[in-house]
Design a protein around this motif. Structure first.
Motif, PDB file in Angstrom:
ATOM      1  N   ASP A  85     -25.793  -8.540  16.101  1.00 36.06           N
ATOM      2  CA  ASP A  85     -26.738  -7.874  15.218  1.00 36.06           C
ATOM      3  C   ASP A  85     -26.390  -8.232  13.776  1.00 36.06           C
ATOM      4  N   VAL A  86     -27.349  -8.837  13.089  1.00 36.09           N
ATOM      5  CA  VAL A  86     -27.034  -9.384  11.771  1.00 36.09           C
ATOM      6  C   VAL A  86     -26.366  -8.366  10.839  1.00 36.09           C
ATOM      7  N   LEU A  95     -31.024 -20.919   6.112  1.00 34.17           N
ATOM      8  CA  LEU A  95     -32.293 -20.348   6.551  1.00 34.17           C
ATOM      9  C   LEU A  95     -32.164 -18.923   7.123  1.00 34.17           C
ATOM     10  N   PRO A  96     -31.905 -17.952   6.280  1.00 31.05           N
ATOM     11  CA  PRO A  96     -31.741 -16.575   6.774  1.00 31.05           C
ATOM     12  C   PRO A  96     -32.959 -16.101   7.567  1.00 31.05           C
ATOM     13  N   MET A  97     -34.123 -16.718   7.296  1.00 31.85           N
ATOM     14  CA  MET A  97     -35.341 -16.389   8.039  1.00 31.85           C
ATOM     15  C   MET A  97     -35.160 -16.481   9.553  1.00 31.85           C
ATOM     16  N   LEU A  98     -34.321 -17.437   9.978  1.00 36.46           N
ATOM     17  CA  LEU A  98     -34.164 -17.652  11.420  1.00 36.46           C
ATOM     18  C   LEU A  98     -33.109 -16.750  12.034  1.00 36.46           C
ATOM     19  N   ASN A  99     -32.473 -15.908  11.231  1.00 35.52           N
ATOM     20  CA  ASN A  99     -31.496 -14.994  11.823  1.00 35.52           C
ATOM     21  C   ASN A  99     -32.149 -14.089  12.855  1.00 35.52           C
ATOM     22  N   VAL A 106     -34.011  -3.288  34.130  1.00 33.20           N
ATOM     23  CA  VAL A 106     -34.845  -2.630  33.124  1.00 33.20           C
ATOM     24  C   VAL A 106     -33.959  -1.905  32.107  1.00 33.20           C
ATOM     25  N   VAL A 107     -32.942  -1.230  32.594  1.00 31.24           N
ATOM     26  CA  VAL A 107     -32.082  -0.479  31.671  1.00 31.24           C
ATOM     27  C   VAL A 107     -31.363  -1.424  30.703  1.00 31.24           C
ATOM     28  N   THR A 108     -30.800  -2.501  31.225  1.00 35.13           N
ATOM     29  CA  THR A 108     -30.110  -3.420  30.294  1.00 35.13           C
ATOM     30  C   THR A 108     -31.115  -4.048  29.344  1.00 35.13           C
ATOM     31  N   SER A 109     -32.323  -4.323  29.835  1.00 40.14           N
ATOM     32  CA  SER A 109     -33.323  -4.896  28.941  1.00 40.14           C
ATOM     33  C   SER A 109     -33.656  -3.924  27.829  1.00 40.14           C
ATOM     34  N   LEU A 110     -33.773  -2.649  28.174  1.00 35.71           N
ATOM     35  CA  LEU A 110     -34.087  -1.657  27.140  1.00 35.71           C
ATOM     36  C   LEU A 110     -32.971  -1.599  26.105  1.00 35.71           C
ATOM     37  N   PHE A 111     -31.758  -1.656  26.591  1.00 41.43           N
ATOM     38  CA  PHE A 111     -30.623  -1.644  25.679  1.00 41.43           C
ATOM     39  C   PHE A 111     -30.708  -2.843  24.732  1.00 41.43           C
ATOM     40  N   ALA A 112     -30.965  -4.017  25.301  1.00 39.80           N
ATOM     41  CA  ALA A 112     -31.081  -5.220  24.473  1.00 39.80           C
ATOM     42  C   ALA A 112     -32.231  -5.066  23.492  1.00 39.80           C
ATOM     43  N   LEU A 113     -33.349  -4.530  23.975  1.00 38.78           N
ATOM     44  CA  LEU A 113     -34.525  -4.363  23.126  1.00 38.78           C
ATOM     45  C   LEU A 113     -34.204  -3.455  21.939  1.00 38.78           C
ATOM     46  N   LEU A 114     -33.498  -2.366  22.240  1.00 34.30           N
ATOM     47  CA  LEU A 114     -33.135  -1.427  21.195  1.00 34.30           C
ATOM     48  C   LEU A 114     -32.302  -2.125  20.126  1.00 34.30           C
ATOM     49  N   ALA A 115     -31.317  -2.889  20.590  1.00 36.11           N
ATOM     50  CA  ALA A 115     -30.451  -3.597  19.647  1.00 36.11           C
ATOM     51  C   ALA A 115     -31.274  -4.566  18.811  1.00 36.11           C
ATOM     52  N   ILE A 116     -32.205  -5.264  19.474  1.00 35.92           N
ATOM     53  CA  ILE A 116     -33.018  -6.239  18.751  1.00 35.92           C
ATOM     54  C   ILE A 116     -33.871  -5.538  17.706  1.00 35.92           C
ATOM     55  N   ILE A 117     -34.536  -4.455  18.125  1.00 35.90           N
ATOM     56  CA  ILE A 117     -35.433  -3.777  17.189  1.00 35.90           C
ATOM     57  C   ILE A 117     -34.652  -3.237  16.000  1.00 35.90           C
ATOM     58  N   TRP A 118     -33.547  -2.614  16.310  1.00 36.31           N
ATOM     59  CA  TRP A 118     -32.710  -2.070  15.238  1.00 36.31           C
ATOM     60  C   TRP A 118     -32.350  -3.161  14.229  1.00 36.31           C
ATOM     61  N   GLY A 119     -31.885  -4.288  14.773  1.00 35.46           N
ATOM     62  CA  GLY A 119     -31.471  -5.384  13.901  1.00 35.46           C
ATOM     63  C   GLY A 119     -32.620  -5.900  13.058  1.00 35.46           C
ATOM     64  N   ILE A 120     -33.790  -6.081  13.698  1.00 34.55           N
ATOM     65  CA  ILE A 120     -34.937  -6.625  12.974  1.00 34.55           C
ATOM     66  C   ILE A 120     -35.364  -5.661  11.871  1.00 34.55           C
ATOM     67  N   VAL A 121     -35.375  -4.377  12.200  1.00 40.70           N
ATOM     68  CA  VAL A 121     -35.768  -3.389  11.194  1.00 40.70           C
ATOM     69  C   VAL A 121     -34.815  -3.453  10.006  1.00 40.70           C
ATOM     70  N   GLU A 122     -33.522  -3.507  10.295  1.00 39.97           N
ATOM     71  CA  GLU A 122     -32.538  -3.588   9.209  1.00 39.97           C
ATOM     72  C   GLU A 122     -32.778  -4.828   8.349  1.00 39.97           C
ATOM     73  N   LEU A 123     -33.065  -5.934   9.022  1.00 38.85           N
ATOM     74  CA  LEU A 123     -33.302  -7.174   8.280  1.00 38.85           C
ATOM     75  C   LEU A 123     -34.473  -6.994   7.326  1.00 38.85           C
ATOM     76  N   ASN A 124     -35.543  -6.365   7.832  1.00 40.95           N
ATOM     77  CA  ASN A 124     -36.727  -6.184   7.001  1.00 40.95           C
ATOM     78  C   ASN A 124     -36.460  -5.241   5.856  1.00 40.95           C
TER      79      ASN A 124
END
Ligand code: HEM
Ligand SMILES: [Cu+2]
Ligand SMILES: [Cu+2]
Ligand SMILES: [Cu+2]
Lengths: 265, 619, 243
Positions: free
Chosen positions: B457-458, B395-399, A119-137
């Motif tokens: 992380d992109v 396709l940056p969309m798929l990043n 669970v802890v490693t998953s949370l860490f991964a989740l955090l990294a994913i969310i952070w990255g996605i937010v930055e992308l947006n």
């Protein structure tokens, strides 16, 4: 060896008792202390060293890149501390000798531990994913908003020189000068093999492909010189496929454009 | 070299006198191979305008494949199938001869079907390749010792980087599954040999033919592309590129054969009672690794065949002007490339997992978590390839999606850490050489893994992609973790493979030189990368002066450590202390057989009643 | 006990010898590669003159260098230049120029090759010379059509805080195949074709190391014609040392 071996007690302890017992164990406490030490090492790394090593922040993107690296270093510090603390503690327990030593406790698994860990490693991964996605947006929204006022620069990589065309200004140069605080859109293309356009202090990067325009954008936020490099191996003089440029005040930029024979737009 | 001799066999030494197989060996292979290669070269060349690059490429490529084919014919690789085809299958005596029965050292230079011989062949071959790759690394670092260094030209520098890269990658793919997967693994599962002994020999000798082909790149002008061989640069590249293309195609055949063989062996030849939950963890890790290679490597082969066609027949697969695309190459390459890093990593990790319980004298902590870790990594690894292409503009969309799959890999990787740490926890490790490798692994893999999360992380990759930071990251995983694991495996299984103990003191000296040098080297590279130095550059601006100088000092330290390691291996192999049957007190099957291991391993096949981790005071 | 210490000693000495041997082997590879990395030709030193020139109120010493661009060995030989080993188009007599610092350098190029189009039209422009021009057979120009080029002389380097930037691009006009006085060298052409003479001048900064290469796709028929000669040193690329 068995002074903290709760397996040998007579009455089965409750989970709470077991937990406090575990926390009181010499092993846990020492490993914890070591863990704190390693955590601090990584915190200092993120706090002091990354900002020192990485170049001057000269754009919005570079700022978020560096913030992300520092933040990730902080977040991963306790995880590194945990792993290294445990490892270091057991290392201190080592023994020598020429024949195999006596067996240790026959623990085959520990269900709750496996679950907590996962669970802890998953949370860490989740955090990294969310952070990255937010930055992308955030990045792509900013791009859309800035598109109207942006300065357009058409970047061409050829083996082994970068050139920059400013279509609205009607000039083409071999150095990348940009006005401060104005969004800029780079349309990147290659005249031959793949290159990768990397204005280092601006913290953006995109490959130059032949006949396929790729786009990257940012907003310079600080005056000063920048380096433009090629980040994709492109043959003989790849290492020398570099050029410089400056982030300038708007007036200086306009003067420079005029000196190059262009018109201001 | 008495240790290599076969024991006094009770059987009469097979001597099928009239059979051709007794006349063939590596030497005849080389002769026939050379005749094929040069014959083809001069024959094809005569009708061609050799000033045209396409013709040169054609002639060279075909000659290289003919070398490989000629060598295999010359060493007798096809005699078995041929005899079967004409209805005169090999006699029992001939088969025994092929297995190397009673042939002493000479069987190591023949097409020998004994899995233990193949294991030793791989071991020596891998050490040679690591030596070559390491020497090239020293040259790279020497050129980077200071800015403006003119130690070698950019042409030679680019070749150094690319050929160091591919030599190391090829060596690392087989570094554990080659020697240990062939020598140890069948004994570990209680088998008499591999499922397909002839294919086993074939996989090694096919790989062997790739080595001179790869070396020929140096005499054909080198390669400018790095080990990733990105098109269209690879299409533009000179004749040396043909050597790269041919090497990969030949190597892919070898891994396919080896992968199928190891997988089939583990699936079908386990001892009675060895249910899936009783299989030693090294076997699981090695099998998942080779099984992962089976779907992954063909895309590399395909991309190389397309490169070869672009280079010889102007097919323009990768030329955008004629409807091709460089991205196509990048996809094919990384669809292989990412699984491949796990093909390299898993056997090394699995070897360490085999080692920890033995030296901590505790059962492997959560066997199931270990399997889930391996399987999770292997499964996810085929879904992440485009994280190498975030900055390609494709396709940056798929990043986003690729970022998600990539970061999910940290979950099974976490399980791997849990298994090793859990096994260590509350144990008092017996600090022998293999055990030191476990600690080095934990440190290196942690740093490699955490920096990998940054890179996945992109936004961070925006800055770090294509920089020295990436190079430092993957060396932490490939060298710091996988190679360390393989070397620990060598220290661990050395007594079984050579009958002698690895010299401990020399091993320690080497260990500390290599590991300390390693931290210095790649700390310097992390800094250079964070400062903005691109990777694969022959020259750099003066601002990266100190980080590069530090790196080079670290590299030299590793170099010295590795030479000490080589000394330890050579010396111990010849004169080391005689090893007892089970020096570590381990419970896996390979430690039940004597040295030299008899031709068919077991007099009587073992029956398995539990997993091999029954250490510890019972609850 | 003595045998074991003796053994240990022998082991240590053996190890030491082995390490030294290993280092020697690796060094030998290094020496070999370094040897192969020698300049393909002797460097060409610019001829310094005693004259000076004033540009933007600053005085610069003058220096000059003369180079040729030859389509093949035969042409090179006719112009008294013993060319580099492959029968490729090449600059001569050297691809390594050594120029004095803070100097007004004039380069004269005698060029004899035919040509076609550039991969990137930018390199048809004259960049970085004094006045932004070059002189072709007596006429000053600022650019030539991108499809009338035979080669380019494009000088650049790493942007580093320790050396001054230097960027020069000079496109070289092709020798047209339909020009009677100026036809392409053929076997029986003798020496009666003139080629073109291009001169240009630029200012060097402080000491530094730079590279130059040709931006005209004059390699073999592979991708974008940047193979073969374009990927090797000593023909269409080289270095410039400002000392
Ligand atoms: C003696 C130890 C080693 C040293 C000193 C070393 C050093 C280097 C250096 C300096 C580079 C070039 C960096 C760049 O410019 O990008 C490099 C690239 C590389 N190395 Fe190593 N390395 C070592 C061991 C290994 C090992 C064990 C592997 C195992 C797989 C490996 C795989 C690679 C790869 C794949 C590349 C990339 C090549 C490319 O960019 O095409 N190296 N190494
Ligand atoms: Cu480039
Ligand atoms: Cu990957
Ligand atoms: Cu040219």
């Amino acid at each position: 060896m068995s002074n903290h071996d709760h397996d040998e007690e007579q009455l089965p302890p409750t989970p709470g008792e077991r937990f406090t017992k575990v926390l009181k164990g010499k092993d846990v406490q020492q490993a914890f202390a070591l863990g704190i030490f390693f955590t601090l090492v990584f915190v200092v790394l993120g706090w002091k060293f990354y900002p020192k090593w990485m170049p001057t922040i000269m754009s919005t993107d570079m700022k978020s890149n560096e913030a992300l690296m520092v933040a990730f270093t902080y977040i991963s510090a306790p995880i590194c501390g945990l792993v290294l603390g445990m490892a270091a503690y057991t290392f201190l327990q080592r023994q020598r000798g020429d024949t195999p030593p006596e067996d240790g406790p026959g623990i085959r698994t520990n269900g709750p531990m496996v679950i907590v860990w996962t669970v802890v490693t998953s949370l860490f991964a989740l955090l990294a994913i969310i952070w990255g996605i937010v930055e992308l947006n955030v990045g792509s929204e900013a791009a859309a908003a800035e598109a109207k006022t942006a300065l357009v620069v058409n970047v061409t990589g050829s083996q082994w020189v970068w050139t920059f065309e400013y279509p609205a200004q009607g000039i083409e140069t071999n150095e990348l000068n940009l006005p401060i605080d104005r969004p800029v859109i780079f349309n990147v293309i290659s005249a031959d093999v793949n290159h990768s356009f990397w204005p280092v202090q601006l913290g953006v990067k995109v490959d130059a492909n032949r006949l396929e325009t790729t786009v990257v954008h940012t907003t310079p936020t600080r005056l000063g010189p920048i380096d433009v490099k090629c980040a994709e191996l492109c043959g003989l003089y790849h290492a020398y496929m570099e050029t410089g440029g400056n982030i300038m005040t708007t007036t200086n930029f306009d003067n420079w454009v005029t000196a190059q024979g262009g018109h201001n737009a | 070299m008495t240790t290599l001799d076969h024991p006094t066999s009770t059987r009469p030494i097979p001597n099928p006198e009239k059979s051709l197989i007794t006349k063939l060996h590596m030497g005849t292979g080389m002769v026939v191979g050379a005749i094929f290669a040069f014959g083809t070269y001069f024959w094809l060349r005569s009708g061609q305008d050799m000033t045209v690059a396409h013709n040169v490429n054609k002639v060279l490529l075909i000659s290289m494949f003919m070398w490989s084919l000629g060598f295999l014919i010359g060493i007798g690789a096809f005699i078995g199938p041929f005899r079967w085809l004409i209805g005169k299958d090999l006699t029992a005596e001939e088969q025994l001869y092929l297995a190397g029965d009673g042939q002493g050292v000479s069987r190591y230079f023949r097409y020998c079907t004994d899995h233990k011989v193949v294991g030793i062949q791989y071991l020596v071959g891998v050490m040679a390749m690591l030596g070559v790759g390491g020497t090239l690394a020293m040259m790279i670092r020497t050129n980077l010792i200071s800015p403006g260094s003119k130690f070698v030209t950019p042409v030679i520098y680019n070749s150094l980087v690319g050929l160091h890269g591919i030599t190391m990658i090829v060596a690392m793919i087989v570094v554990a599954t080659g020697p240990f997967g062939n020598f140890i693994l069948p004994i570990m599962i209680g088998a008499r040999d591999m499922a397909f002994p002839r294919l086993n020999a074939l996989s090694w000798w096919v790989l062997f033919t790739a080595i001179p082909v790869l070396c020929s790149a140096w005499f054909l002008g080198g390669i400018p592309t790095g080990w990733t061989a990105y098109a269209p640069l690879s299409v533009q590249a000179g004749p040396g590129m043909n050597a790269f293309v041919a090497t990969i195609i030949i190597f892919a055949v070898s891994t396919a054969v080896a992968g199928a063989n190891i997988t089939a062996t583990v699936v079908t030849m386990r001892a009675k009672g060895m249910k899936w939950n009783r299989v030693p963890i090294f076997v699981i890790g090695a099998t998942i690794s080779v099984a992962l290679a089976i779907p992954a490597f063909p895309t590399f082969m395909v991309s190389m065949i397309m490169t070869a066609l672009d280079r010889t027949a102007n097919t323009t697969y990768f030329d955008a002007q004629f409807g091709g695309s460089g991205w196509l190459y990048a996809h094919l390459f990384w669809i292989m490339g990412h699984p491949e890093v796990y093909v390299i990593l898993l056997p090394g990790v699995a070897a360490l997992m085999e080692i920890v319980p033995v030296f901590v004298r505790k059962p492997l902590f959560s066997y199931n978590a270990a399997i889930m870790g391996f399987a999770g990594i292997a499964g996810l690894s085929v879904l992440v390839w485009a994280h190498h292409m975030y900055m390609s503009g494709w396709l940056p969309m798929l990043n986003g999606p690729f970022m998600i799959t990539t970061e999910m890999i940290s979950i099974p990787t976490g399980l791997i850490f849990l298994v090793i740490l859990g096994t260590l926890w509350r144990g008092k490790p017996w600090m022998k050489l293999p055990m030191l490798g476990v600690y080095a692994f934990l440190w290196n893999m942690l740093i490699g893994g955490v920096t990998g999360v940054y890179l996945s992380d992109v936004p961070a990759d925006n800055y770090l992609h294509g920089s020295m930071y990436v190079t430092a990251h993957f060396h932490y995983t490939l060298m710091g973790a996988a190679l360390t694991g393989a070397l620990a495996g060598l220290a661990y299984w050395f007594p079984k493979m050579t009958g002698r103990m690895l010299h401990e003191r020399a091993g320690y000296i080497s260990f500390w030189f290599v590991q300390i040098g390693f931290q210095v080297l790649f700390l310097g590279m992390f800094i250079a990368g964070a400062e903005g130095q691109p990777r694969r550059v022959a020259d750099f601006s003066a601002m990266y002066k100190y980080s590069n100088m530090i790196s080079t000092m670290g590299a030299y330290t590793i170099g010295i450590g590795m030479i000490v390691m080589l000394w330890a291996v050579i010396h111990s192999w010849r004169k080391g202390a005689i090893a007892p049957i089970n020096p570590w007190g381990a419970k896996t099957l390979e430690w039940t057989v004597p040295f030299p291991v008899p031709l068919e391993n077991f007099d009587e096949l073992p029956v398995i009643t539990s997993d091999p981790y029954g250490y510890g005071r019972s609850k | 006990m003595t045998t074991s210490t003796e053994n240990r000693k022998r082991f240590s000495i053996g190890g030491l010898v082995f390490v030294l041997l290993g280092v020697a082997v690796v060094s030998l590879v290094g020496v070999l590669l370094h040897h192969l990395s020698a300049d393909p030709q002797k460097p060409l030193y610019a001829t310094k003159s005693s004259q000076t020139i004033s540009i933007d109120g600053k005085d610069y010493a003058k220096a000059s260098a003369v180079l040729g661009v030859y389509p093949d060995k035969a042409t090179a030989a006719e112009h008294g230049y013993k060319s580099n080993n492959k029968d490729w188009v090449q600059y001569g007599p050297s691809t390594h120029l050594v120029l004095p610092a803070h100097t007004y350098v004039t380069v004269t190029l005698h060029v004899y090759d035919s040509g076609e189009a550039l991969n990137h039209a930018y390199f048809g422009k004259v960049v970085g010379t004094v006045g932004g021009t070059m002189n072709i057979d007596g006429t000053d120009v600022t650019n030539i059509p991108y499809d009338q080029v035979q080669h380019t002389f494009t000088l650049h380097g790493l942007p580093t805080s320790t050396q001054d930037p230097l960027f020069v691009n000079v496109p070289l006009p092709r020798v047209a195949t339909d020009d009677k006085d100026n036809f392409l060298p053929t076997k029986d052409a003798g020496t009666n074709y003139k080629g073109h003479t291009v001169t240009f001048s630029f200012l060097t900064g402080g000491a530094g190391e730079y590279v130059w290469n040709c931006e005209y796709p004059c390699g073999d028929g592979t991708y974008r014609k940047f193979g073969a000669v374009m990927g090797q040193l000593g023909y269409m690329s080289g270095k410039v040392t400002v000392a």
